[in-house]
Design a protein around this motif. Structure first.
Motif, PDB file in Angstrom:
ATOM      1  N   UNK A   1      31.847  71.800  64.746  1.00 54.89           N
ATOM      2  CA  UNK A   1      33.017  70.971  65.021  1.00 54.89           C
ATOM      3  C   UNK A   1      33.112  70.679  66.516  1.00 54.89           C
ATOM      4  N   UNK A   2      33.358  69.409  66.839  1.00 53.94           N
ATOM      5  CA  UNK A   2      33.297  68.944  68.231  1.00 53.94           C
ATOM      6  C   UNK A   2      34.323  69.621  69.123  1.00 53.94           C
ATOM      7  N   UNK A   3      35.462  70.056  68.560  1.00 50.04           N
ATOM      8  CA  UNK A   3      36.517  70.632  69.397  1.00 50.04           C
ATOM      9  C   UNK A   3      36.134  71.981  69.986  1.00 50.04           C
ATOM     10  N   UNK A   4      35.110  72.643  69.433  1.00 48.59           N
ATOM     11  CA  UNK A   4      34.721  73.940  69.971  1.00 48.59           C
ATOM     12  C   UNK A   4      34.224  73.818  71.409  1.00 48.59           C
ATOM     13  N   UNK A   5      33.604  72.686  71.744  1.00 47.07           N
ATOM     14  CA  UNK A   5      33.082  72.480  73.096  1.00 47.07           C
ATOM     15  C   UNK A   5      33.759  71.293  73.793  1.00 47.07           C
ATOM     16  N   UNK A   6      34.946  70.923  73.322  1.00 45.39           N
ATOM     17  CA  UNK A   6      35.682  69.820  73.942  1.00 45.39           C
ATOM     18  C   UNK A   6      37.175  70.099  73.811  1.00 45.39           C
ATOM     19  N   UNK A   7      37.769  70.564  74.900  1.00 46.54           N
ATOM     20  CA  UNK A   7      39.184  70.929  74.875  1.00 46.54           C
ATOM     21  C   UNK A   7      40.101  69.732  74.659  1.00 46.54           C
ATOM     22  N   UNK A   8      39.624  68.527  74.935  1.00 41.84           N
ATOM     23  CA  UNK A   8      40.464  67.347  74.729  1.00 41.84           C
ATOM     24  C   UNK A   8      40.709  67.086  73.249  1.00 41.84           C
ATOM     25  N   UNK A   9      39.941  67.738  72.373  1.00 44.25           N
ATOM     26  CA  UNK A   9      40.104  67.567  70.932  1.00 44.25           C
ATOM     27  C   UNK A   9      40.905  68.698  70.300  1.00 44.25           C
ATOM     28  N   UNK A  10      41.340  69.659  71.091  1.00 43.73           N
ATOM     29  CA  UNK A  10      42.090  70.788  70.556  1.00 43.73           C
ATOM     30  C   UNK A  10      43.585  70.520  70.607  1.00 43.73           C
ATOM     31  N   UNK A  11      44.321  71.059  69.629  1.00 41.20           N
ATOM     32  CA  UNK A  11      45.764  70.879  69.570  1.00 41.20           C
ATOM     33  C   UNK A  11      46.276  71.122  68.171  1.00 41.20           C
ATOM     34  N   UNK A  12      47.572  71.114  68.008  1.00 41.59           N
ATOM     35  CA  UNK A  12      48.163  71.402  66.706  1.00 41.59           C
ATOM     36  C   UNK A  12      47.851  70.286  65.718  1.00 41.59           C
ATOM     37  N   UNK A  13      47.720  70.686  64.460  1.00 43.54           N
ATOM     38  CA  UNK A  13      47.418  69.719  63.405  1.00 43.54           C
ATOM     39  C   UNK A  13      46.862  70.411  62.187  1.00 43.54           C
ATOM     40  N   UNK A  14      45.539  70.634  62.167  1.00 43.92           N
ATOM     41  CA  UNK A  14      44.883  71.317  61.052  1.00 43.92           C
ATOM     42  C   UNK A  14      44.012  72.437  61.601  1.00 43.92           C
ATOM     43  N   UNK A  15      43.763  73.426  60.777  1.00 41.73           N
ATOM     44  CA  UNK A  15      42.940  74.564  61.165  1.00 41.73           C
ATOM     45  C   UNK A  15      41.491  74.361  60.735  1.00 41.73           C
ATOM     46  N   UNK A  16      40.576  74.757  61.610  1.00 41.64           N
ATOM     47  CA  UNK A  16      39.140  74.710  61.344  1.00 41.64           C
ATOM     48  C   UNK A  16      38.581  76.121  61.519  1.00 41.64           C
ATOM     49  N   UNK A  17      37.765  76.584  60.586  1.00 42.69           N
ATOM     50  CA  UNK A  17      37.175  77.918  60.691  1.00 42.69           C
ATOM     51  C   UNK A  17      36.212  78.150  59.546  1.00 42.69           C
ATOM     52  N   UNK A  18      36.349  79.293  58.886  1.00 41.03           N
ATOM     53  CA  UNK A  18      35.513  79.559  57.718  1.00 41.03           C
ATOM     54  C   UNK A  18      34.049  79.717  58.064  1.00 41.03           C
ATOM     55  N   UNK A  19      33.191  78.910  57.423  1.00 40.32           N
ATOM     56  CA  UNK A  19      31.751  79.039  57.629  1.00 40.32           C
ATOM     57  C   UNK A  19      31.388  78.836  59.100  1.00 40.32           C
ATOM     58  N   UNK A  20      30.524  79.751  59.604  1.00 42.84           N
ATOM     59  CA  UNK A  20      30.175  79.690  61.027  1.00 42.84           C
ATOM     60  C   UNK A  20      28.675  79.783  61.248  1.00 42.84           C
ATOM     61  N   UNK A  21      27.863  79.511  60.224  1.00 42.57           N
ATOM     62  CA  UNK A  21      26.414  79.587  60.406  1.00 42.57           C
ATOM     63  C   UNK A  21      25.693  78.629  59.477  1.00 42.57           C
ATOM     64  N   UNK A  22      24.426  78.385  59.816  1.00 49.36           N
ATOM     65  CA  UNK A  22      23.612  77.462  59.028  1.00 49.36           C
ATOM     66  C   UNK A  22      23.327  77.985  57.627  1.00 49.36           C
ATOM     67  N   UNK A  23      23.232  79.323  57.498  1.00 52.45           N
ATOM     68  CA  UNK A  23      22.895  79.900  56.199  1.00 52.45           C
ATOM     69  C   UNK A  23      24.113  80.358  55.407  1.00 52.45           C
ATOM     70  N   UNK A  24      25.304  80.187  55.962  1.00 54.46           N
ATOM     71  CA  UNK A  24      26.514  80.580  55.260  1.00 54.46           C
ATOM     72  C   UNK A  24      26.826  82.053  55.343  1.00 54.46           C
ATOM     73  N   UNK A  25      26.048  82.839  56.088  1.00 56.41           N
ATOM     74  CA  UNK A  25      26.236  84.287  56.149  1.00 56.41           C
ATOM     75  C   UNK A  25      27.343  84.695  57.110  1.00 56.41           C
ATOM     76  N   UNK A  26      27.550  83.936  58.166  1.00 53.95           N
ATOM     77  CA  UNK A  26      28.552  84.277  59.179  1.00 53.95           C
ATOM     78  C   UNK A  26      29.822  83.469  58.951  1.00 53.95           C
ATOM     79  N   UNK A  27      30.958  84.125  59.152  1.00 51.04           N
ATOM     80  CA  UNK A  27      32.239  83.441  59.006  1.00 51.04           C
ATOM     81  C   UNK A  27      33.156  83.808  60.168  1.00 51.04           C
ATOM     82  N   UNK A  28      34.158  82.967  60.388  1.00 48.67           N
ATOM     83  CA  UNK A  28      35.225  83.257  61.336  1.00 48.67           C
ATOM     84  C   UNK A  28      36.546  83.026  60.621  1.00 48.67           C
ATOM     85  N   UNK A  29      37.641  83.343  61.276  1.00 54.19           N
ATOM     86  CA  UNK A  29      38.956  83.128  60.686  1.00 54.19           C
ATOM     87  C   UNK A  29      39.138  81.671  60.285  1.00 54.19           C
ATOM     88  N   UNK A  30      39.853  81.430  59.197  1.00 55.04           N
ATOM     89  CA  UNK A  30      40.090  80.052  58.747  1.00 55.04           C
ATOM     90  C   UNK A  30      40.933  79.273  59.742  1.00 55.04           C
TER      91      UNK A  30
END
Length: 581
Positions: free
Chosen positions: A222-251
Motif C-alpha cells: 500500500x502506497x501510504x506506508x512510504x508516503x505520509x501525504x496519503x495517511x489520515x483517517x478514513x479506512x484501515x489497512x493491514x492484515x496480510x503483510x507478505x508475498x506468501x501470506x505467512x506474515x500479518x500485521x494488525x488490521x
C-alpha cells in the motif's frame, strides 16, 4: 579515367591495366562500379555510430518522430506560482545562486512531509510514449526513513524514483536505498481478478483491505506506508503483510483517507533492477517480474508505520543458454548528493510499462557520459488491470521524515515533459454570458466567473482550461479586469456546472461587488458599444490557464470584474474558453 566512363556509352580498353591503387582513393584515381540489376543486396557496415539507451522508444522502434515539448521549467528568478504548488509542513524555497527550488524538511521537523507539484497535469496520448526529465540533487543520510521521491506522479498513480537515505556506503545497504516505483489505483475496479485475489494463481490479499497484495506474480505494498501525504483517517489497512501470506500485521496497521484506499505500489529496489544498478559493481541479475518458470522477488513487512521493516527475498536468478548465472557490470557508482539528470518514460494500459534512466559518466569508456537505463517495469500482457488507473499526471517532488534529526531535502533544477510524436490533444470550446445588462457604478461588480471542479463524473479533474475570448457590451466607458484566484469575494456566488463532462462551473450571480487579491491577469478599457477581446496573449498552451492542482484544496477561479468610468453604466459580458481533454 573516370571521365572516360559515361552512362550509355560503351568503352573498350585494350592492352593496358587500369592503375587502381588499393584502399580508398580520390575520384581521379578510382574506377566507378555499377551494380548489376539482378545483383544480391550488398551489406553495408555503419561505423562510428553509437546506439544509446534512448535510441529506441519504449515500443522498441528507432526514434524518428519529433517529440512534442509540453513543458520546460527552470527556476531562474523564482518558483513560478502559476506552475507550481506545494503542500505539507516543510518549506519550498528559491535558491537564486543555483536557479533551484529546494523542497525541504529541517532538522527539527519530524513525522512530516512536503510536496512540490506542477499545477499542470500532462495528458497521456494513446500509442505515444510520455516522458519526463528531472535535474535533481538530494541531501543524503543513512536513515532509510529520510525519503525523497521525484517523478511523474500524483497521490493515486504514476512512475517515480525514490531515495531512502541515499548516503549508505556498504553494498548491502545500497541494494535497498534506491527504488523504481509504479503507483496505481487501478485496484479500485471491482472487476474479476483485480480487487480480489485469484488464489489458484498464487495471488494474495484483498485490495483496499490488506497491506500487501500479490497480483500476476508481482508484490504490491500500500502506497501510504512510504508516503505520509496519503495517511489520515478514513479506512484501515493491514492484515496480510507478505508475498506468501505467512506474515500479518494488525488490521488497523495503517489508516488512509477513502480516496487512497486502493492505491498500491510495485516497488523495485536497486538489487532487482533489470539493467544498471548504478553501484559500480558486477552483480548477479534477478527477475523482477514473473515469466514462465521464473518468479519475482518476495516481500515481508513488520515493524511500525513510522519505521517499517521490509525484508526482500530473491526471485529467480537470470541465466544464459548454458544455465550459467548472469552478472551485469554497472558502469557507474552514482552519488545521489550530486546533481544528476533522471528520466522516466511510460505508457499506459498493459502495453509497455515504464523505463527509468539516469545520465551518468560511463566508466567503461574514457571521457563519455550517456543515458543509462536503470530498470524496465514491464506491463505487456502481464496485468489483469491497467498499469495505471489514470495516466494523466503532474511532475512531483516529495520529501518526508520520521524521527531522524537530519535535514531531508531535494533540489529541483530543470524539469521537462514531452510526448514522442504527440499533439496538443482534444479541445472542447464552451461559452457563457449574462442574460441581461447589469447596472454598475464605479465601485464595480462581477459580470461572470469561472471555477474549476474538483471532479468530473466522479473522476479527479486533471484538465487545463484556457479562456480564449471576452465580449463586452456597454453603453458608456468602463474598466474590465480579469482577476484570477481572488482572496476576497463578497456574497456567495452560485456556481452551475457548464456540462457533466466539463471541468468548469460558472456564475453570473449579481451582487458580487467586491473581488480583491489574487492576480489581475489583464485590464481593459471599453467604450460605448462594447468590444470583442482576444485572450490569446494572456491564456494559452504555454501561458496562463485554469486547473485543479494536485496539492490544492480548491480549484482555480477567474472573475470578470467591471467598473464604470463615472456614474452608472449598463454592461454585460460573454466569456468563451477551451478545455483540453
Amino acid at each position: 579515367m573516370a571521365d572516360e566512363l559515361k552512362e550509355g556509352v560503351a568503352v573498350v580498353t585494350v592492352g593496358r591495366t587500369a592503375p587502381i591503387p588499393p584502399g580508398p582513393q580520390p575520384a581521379e584515381s578510382s574506377l566507378p562500379v555499377v551494380i548489376a540489376a539482378d545483383q544480391e543486396a550488398v551489406p553495408v557496415e555503419v561505423q562510428n555510430q553509437q546506439i544509446s539507451e534512448v535510441s529506441l522508444s519504449l515500443l522498441g522502434i528507432p526514434r524518428a518522430e519529433v517529440a512534442l515539448g509540453i513543458f520546460a521549467d527552470v527556476t531562474t528568478y523564482d518558483i513560478n506560482p502559476n506552475e507550481w504548488q506545494d503542500e505539507g509542513t516543510g518549506t519550498v524555497t528559491h535558491i537564486a545562486s543555483e536557479s533551484a527550488a529546494k523542497v525541504s524538511l529541517g532538522t527539527a521537523v519530524t513525522n512530516a512531509y512536503e510536496i512540490l507539484s506542477s499545477k499542470r497535469f500532462f495528458r497521456y496520448q494513446p500509442g505515444r510514449v510520455s516522458a519526463a526529465t528531472f535535474g535533481v540533487r538530494t541531501i543524503t543520510s543513512t536513515d532509510i526513513t529520510d525519503i525523497k521521491k521525484f517523478g511523474a506522479f500524483d497521490k493515486r498513480d504514476g512512475y517515480y524514483i525514490e531515495v531512502q537515505g541515499g548516503g549508505q556506503a556498504s553494498i548491502a545497504d545500497k541494494e535497498f536505498n534506491l527504488y523504481c516505483v509504479r503507483r496505481t489505483s487501478a485496484f479500485e475496479s471491482d472487476e474479476s481478478g483485480i480487487r480480489n485475489p485469484n488464489i489458484a494463481d498464487g495471488e494474495r490479499g484483498t485490495a483496499g483491505t490488506d497491506l500487501v497484495i500479490v497480483r500476476a506474480g508481482l508484490t504490491y505494498i500500500h502506497a501510504a506506508l512510504f508516503d505520509r501525504s496519503l495517511q489520515g483517517s478514513g479506512v484501515n489497512i493491514g492484515g496480510n503483510a507478505s508475498s506468501d501470506g505467512a506474515a500479518t500485521v494488525s488490521s488497523s496497521f495503517l489508516a488512509v483517507p477513502t480516496d487512497y484506499r486502493y492505491t498500491y505500489e510495485y516497488r523495485v529496489p536497486r538489487k532487482y533492477f533489470s539493467h544498471d544498478r548504478l553501484d559500480g559493481q558486477d552483480r548477479t541479475q534477478y527477475y523482477s517480474d514473473r515469466t514462465p518458470g521464473r518468479s519475482s522477488f518476495t516481500v515481508s513487512i513488520s515493524g511500525s508505520v513510522g519505521s517499517p521493516n521490509v525484508t526482500y527475498g530473491n526471485g529467480t536468478a537470470v541465466v544464459d543458454e548454458n544455465d550459467n548465472i548472469v552478472t551485469r557490470q554497472s558502469v557507474w557508482d552514482i552519488d545521489l548528493s550530486k546533481v544528476t539528470m533522471f528520466k522516466t518514460e511510460y505508457s499506459w494500459y498493459g502495453a509497455v510499462g515504464g523505463h527509468f534512466l539516469a545520465y551518468v559518466p560511463d566508466s567503461t569508456t574514457a571521457g563519455e557520459a550517456r543515458w543509462v537505463r536503470m530498470h524496465h517495469i514491464r506491463a505487456s500482457n502481464q496485468l489483469t488491470s491497467p498499469s495505471l488507473a489514470n495516466p494523466t499526471l503532474p511532475i512531483s517532488y516529495l520529501v518526508q521524515k520520521a524521527s531522524s534529526g537530519n535535514e531531508n531535502s531535494v533540489y529541483k533544477y530543470g524539469a521537462s515533459y514531452y510526448i514522442d510524436g504527440g499533439d496538443k490533444g482534444t479541445i472542447t470550446a464552451r461559452s457563457q454570458s449574462n442574460s441581461a445588462d447589469r447596472s454598475i457604478t464605479t465601485s464595480g461588480s462581477t459580470l461572470i466567473a469561472l471555477r474549476t471542479k474538483s471532479t468530473i463524473n466522479s473522476v479527479r479533474n486533471r484538465m487545463q482550461v484556457y479562456p480564449t475570448r471576452l465580449g463586452i457590451g456597454t453603453d458608456a466607458r468602463a474598466t474590465v479586469k480579469l482577476i484570477k484566484n481572488p482572496t476576497t469575494v463578497s456574497g456567495t456566488p452560485s456556481f452551475t456546472s457548464a456540462d457533466t463532462l466539463s471541468p468548469i462551473e460558472f456564475t453570473t450571480s449579481s451582487g458580487v461587488s467586491t473581488v480583491s487579491g489574487g492576480t489581475t491577469v489583464a485590464t481593459f478599457f471599453v467604450g460605448a458599444g462594447g468590444v470583442d477581446i482576444d485572450l490569446a496573449p494572456y491564456f494559452g498552451y504555454n501561458k496562463d490557464y485554469l486547473s485543479y492542482p494536485l496539492t490544492a484544496l480548491t480549484g482555480d477561479t477567474l472573475y470578470v470584474f467591471a467598473q464604470s468610468a463615472s456614474g452608472t453604466v449598463n454592461i454585460s459580458a460573454a466569456l468563451t474558453w477551451e478545455e483540453q481533454v
